[in-house]
Design a protein around this motif. Structure first.
Motif, PDB file in Angstrom:
ATOM      1  N   LYS A 133     -56.013  11.873 -64.684  1.00 16.16           N
ATOM      2  CA  LYS A 133     -55.272  11.942 -65.947  1.00 16.16           C
ATOM      3  C   LYS A 133     -53.971  11.143 -65.918  1.00 16.16           C
ATOM      4  CE  LYS A 133     -57.114  16.272 -67.591  1.00 16.16           C
ATOM      5  NZ  LYS A 133     -56.851  17.576 -68.154  1.00 16.16           N
ATOM      6  N   HIS A 134     -53.333  11.033 -64.743  1.00 15.74           N
ATOM      7  CA  HIS A 134     -52.045  10.339 -64.628  1.00 15.74           C
ATOM      8  C   HIS A 134     -52.143   9.292 -63.522  1.00 15.74           C
ATOM      9  CE1 HIS A 134     -47.387  10.762 -63.962  1.00 15.74           C
ATOM     10  NE2 HIS A 134     -47.739   9.550 -64.329  1.00 15.74           N
ATOM     11  N   VAL A 135     -51.945   8.036 -63.905  1.00 13.22           N
ATOM     12  CA  VAL A 135     -52.036   6.897 -62.983  1.00 13.22           C
ATOM     13  C   VAL A 135     -50.728   6.125 -63.029  1.00 13.22           C
ATOM     14  CG1 VAL A 135     -53.253   4.725 -62.541  1.00 13.22           C
ATOM     15  CG2 VAL A 135     -54.531   6.716 -63.328  1.00 13.22           C
ATOM     16  N   THR A 136     -50.302   5.603 -61.877  1.00  7.39           N
ATOM     17  CA  THR A 136     -49.093   4.786 -61.810  1.00  7.39           C
ATOM     18  C   THR A 136     -49.457   3.364 -61.413  1.00  7.39           C
ATOM     19  OG1 THR A 136     -47.754   6.706 -61.215  1.00  7.39           O
ATOM     20  CG2 THR A 136     -46.814   4.535 -60.760  1.00  7.39           C
ATOM     21  N   LEU A 137     -49.124   2.402 -62.283  1.00  6.83           N
ATOM     22  CA  LEU A 137     -49.366   0.988 -62.009  1.00  6.83           C
ATOM     23  C   LEU A 137     -48.285   0.467 -61.069  1.00  6.83           C
ATOM     24  CD1 LEU A 137     -50.031  -0.314 -65.645  1.00  6.83           C
ATOM     25  CD2 LEU A 137     -51.651   0.716 -64.034  1.00  6.83           C
ATOM     26  N   ILE A 138     -48.669  -0.470 -60.195  1.00  8.58           N
ATOM     27  CA  ILE A 138     -47.724  -1.065 -59.247  1.00  8.58           C
ATOM     28  C   ILE A 138     -47.663  -2.569 -59.481  1.00  8.58           C
ATOM     29  CG2 ILE A 138     -47.180  -1.458 -56.809  1.00  8.58           C
ATOM     30  CD1 ILE A 138     -47.037   1.516 -57.618  1.00  8.58           C
ATOM     31  N   ASP A 139     -46.450  -3.105 -59.589  1.00  8.94           N
ATOM     32  CA  ASP A 139     -46.249  -4.545 -59.703  1.00  8.94           C
ATOM     33  C   ASP A 139     -44.924  -4.898 -59.046  1.00  8.94           C
ATOM     34  OD1 ASP A 139     -46.897  -7.139 -60.338  1.00  8.94           O
ATOM     35  OD2 ASP A 139     -46.805  -6.878 -62.504  1.00  8.94           O
ATOM     36  N   ASP A 140     -44.664  -6.190 -58.907  1.00  9.66           N
ATOM     37  CA  ASP A 140     -43.411  -6.600 -58.283  1.00  9.66           C
ATOM     38  C   ASP A 140     -42.285  -6.688 -59.308  1.00  9.66           C
ATOM     39  OD1 ASP A 140     -44.589  -8.849 -59.448  1.00  9.66           O
ATOM     40  OD2 ASP A 140     -44.072 -10.201 -57.799  1.00  9.66           O
ATOM     41  N   VAL A 141     -42.519  -7.399 -60.416  1.00 13.44           N
ATOM     42  CA  VAL A 141     -41.472  -7.610 -61.415  1.00 13.44           C
ATOM     43  C   VAL A 141     -42.021  -7.347 -62.809  1.00 13.44           C
ATOM     44  CG1 VAL A 141     -39.861  -9.290 -62.404  1.00 13.44           C
ATOM     45  CG2 VAL A 141     -40.352  -9.343 -59.953  1.00 13.44           C
ATOM     46  N   VAL A 142     -41.243  -6.650 -63.626  1.00 10.02           N
ATOM     47  CA  VAL A 142     -41.584  -6.409 -65.027  1.00 10.02           C
ATOM     48  C   VAL A 142     -40.650  -7.266 -65.877  1.00 10.02           C
ATOM     49  CG1 VAL A 142     -41.643  -4.708 -66.892  1.00 10.02           C
ATOM     50  CG2 VAL A 142     -42.355  -4.052 -64.587  1.00 10.02           C
ATOM     51  N   THR A 143     -41.244  -8.042 -66.781  1.00 11.44           N
ATOM     52  CA  THR A 143     -40.432  -8.869 -67.676  1.00 11.44           C
ATOM     53  C   THR A 143     -40.524  -8.307 -69.095  1.00 11.44           C
ATOM     54  OG1 THR A 143     -40.747 -10.790 -66.270  1.00 11.44           O
ATOM     55  CG2 THR A 143     -40.010 -11.218 -68.511  1.00 11.44           C
ATOM     56  N   THR A 144     -41.643  -8.516 -69.760  1.00 13.44           N
ATOM     57  CA  THR A 144     -41.808  -7.988 -71.124  1.00 13.44           C
ATOM     58  C   THR A 144     -42.626  -6.706 -71.154  1.00 13.44           C
ATOM     59  OG1 THR A 144     -43.841  -9.229 -71.531  1.00 13.44           O
ATOM     60  CG2 THR A 144     -41.734 -10.326 -72.076  1.00 13.44           C
ATOM     61  N   GLY A 145     -43.339  -6.420 -70.072  1.00 19.42           N
ATOM     62  CA  GLY A 145     -44.230  -5.269 -70.037  1.00 19.42           C
ATOM     63  C   GLY A 145     -45.635  -5.590 -70.502  1.00 19.42           C
ATOM     64  N   ALA A 146     -45.908  -6.832 -70.850  1.00 17.87           N
ATOM     65  CA  ALA A 146     -47.229  -7.212 -71.370  1.00 17.87           C
ATOM     66  C   ALA A 146     -48.346  -6.961 -70.360  1.00 17.87           C
ATOM     67  CB  ALA A 146     -47.231  -8.681 -71.796  1.00 17.87           C
ATOM     68  N   THR A 147     -48.113  -7.299 -69.111  1.00 14.61           N
ATOM     69  CA  THR A 147     -49.148  -7.082 -68.092  1.00 14.61           C
ATOM     70  C   THR A 147     -49.419  -5.594 -67.936  1.00 14.61           C
ATOM     71  OG1 THR A 147     -48.465  -9.085 -66.917  1.00 14.61           O
ATOM     72  CG2 THR A 147     -49.773  -7.493 -65.677  1.00 14.61           C
ATOM     73  N   GLY A 148     -48.374  -4.817 -67.807  1.00 12.27           N
ATOM     74  CA  GLY A 148     -48.539  -3.374 -67.670  1.00 12.27           C
ATOM     75  C   GLY A 148     -49.214  -2.752 -68.869  1.00 12.27           C
ATOM     76  N   ASN A 149     -48.848  -3.189 -70.074  1.00  9.03           N
ATOM     77  CA  ASN A 149     -49.469  -2.640 -71.275  1.00  9.03           C
ATOM     78  C   ASN A 149     -50.953  -2.990 -71.356  1.00  9.03           C
ATOM     79  OD1 ASN A 149     -47.258  -1.267 -72.360  1.00  9.03           O
ATOM     80  ND2 ASN A 149     -46.451  -3.132 -73.262  1.00  9.03           N
ATOM     81  N   ALA A 150     -51.314  -4.216 -70.971  1.00  6.53           N
ATOM     82  CA  ALA A 150     -52.724  -4.621 -70.994  1.00  6.53           C
ATOM     83  C   ALA A 150     -53.537  -3.813 -69.993  1.00  6.53           C
ATOM     84  CB  ALA A 150     -52.851  -6.117 -70.705  1.00  6.53           C
ATOM     85  N   LEU A 151     -53.000  -3.617 -68.797  1.00  6.83           N
ATOM     86  CA  LEU A 151     -53.712  -2.835 -67.788  1.00  6.83           C
ATOM     87  C   LEU A 151     -53.725  -1.351 -68.145  1.00  6.83           C
ATOM     88  CD1 LEU A 151     -55.283  -2.841 -65.165  1.00  6.83           C
ATOM     89  CD2 LEU A 151     -53.098  -2.809 -63.927  1.00  6.83           C
TER      90      LEU A 151
END
Length: 161
Positions: A118-136
């Motif tokens: 039910k709850h997942v945490t995405l991992i990335d190095d740098v967030v700029t606009t959030g587009a990658t995180g929102n798509a995933l």
């Protein structure tokens, strides 16, 4: 996404560490970044970690996926399982794109087998606009996640996206 946790701004000296890790495959810089992330750990991590995937061609060119590497380190240190997504679309580099272009660039790029916790945490190095995180995050919700958060080393300063 519900919540984005970054402990630092993407400025010196963090910017140099990320660059050394990402483009020179410095495991020393990567280890330091993972340790820094743990000092700014989200209060609610969720039931699993999910690294932002990279297209296989780009991963071969770079030699590794930095988000996957960080997620593996964080998984070991937190005891949380690591879920794997795939990137099927060779997207152009996000660095030169604005917010709208980034979202369009990522449309249909990711896939993920469910069901997810039910709850997942995405991992990335740098967030700029959030587009990658929102798509995933959208793909993760389609696979069963109800809450998707992002945990990254740094975010670009406002006005630099």
């Amino acid at each position: 996404m519900t919540c984005t946790q970054t402990g630092f701004l993407y400025q010196s000296p963090i910017k140099e560490l990320v660059h050394d890790f990402k483009f020179n495959a410095s495991s020393r810089a990567g280890t330091l970044l993972a340790e820094l992330m743990l000092t700014k750990r989200p209060s609610q991590l969720g039931a699993a970690l999910l690294a932002v995937p990279m297209h296989s061609k780009r991963a071969r060119e770079r030699g590794f996926n930095q988000a996957q590497w960080l997620a593996e380190q964080l998984s070991q240190r937190t005891g949380l399982p690591l879920i794997h997504a795939k990137c099927h679309k060779l997207v152009v580099s996000q660095r030169t794109l604005n917010r709208r272009e980034r979202a369009a660039n990522l449309r249909g790029a990711f896939s993920l087998a469910g069901p997810l916790p039910k709850h997942v945490t995405l991992i990335d190095d740098v967030v700029t606009t959030g587009a990658t995180g929102n798509a995933l995050a959208a793909v993760a919700r389609q696979a069963g996640a109800e809450r998707v958060d992002m945990w990254a080393v740094a975010r670009t300063p406002l006005g630099n996206s």
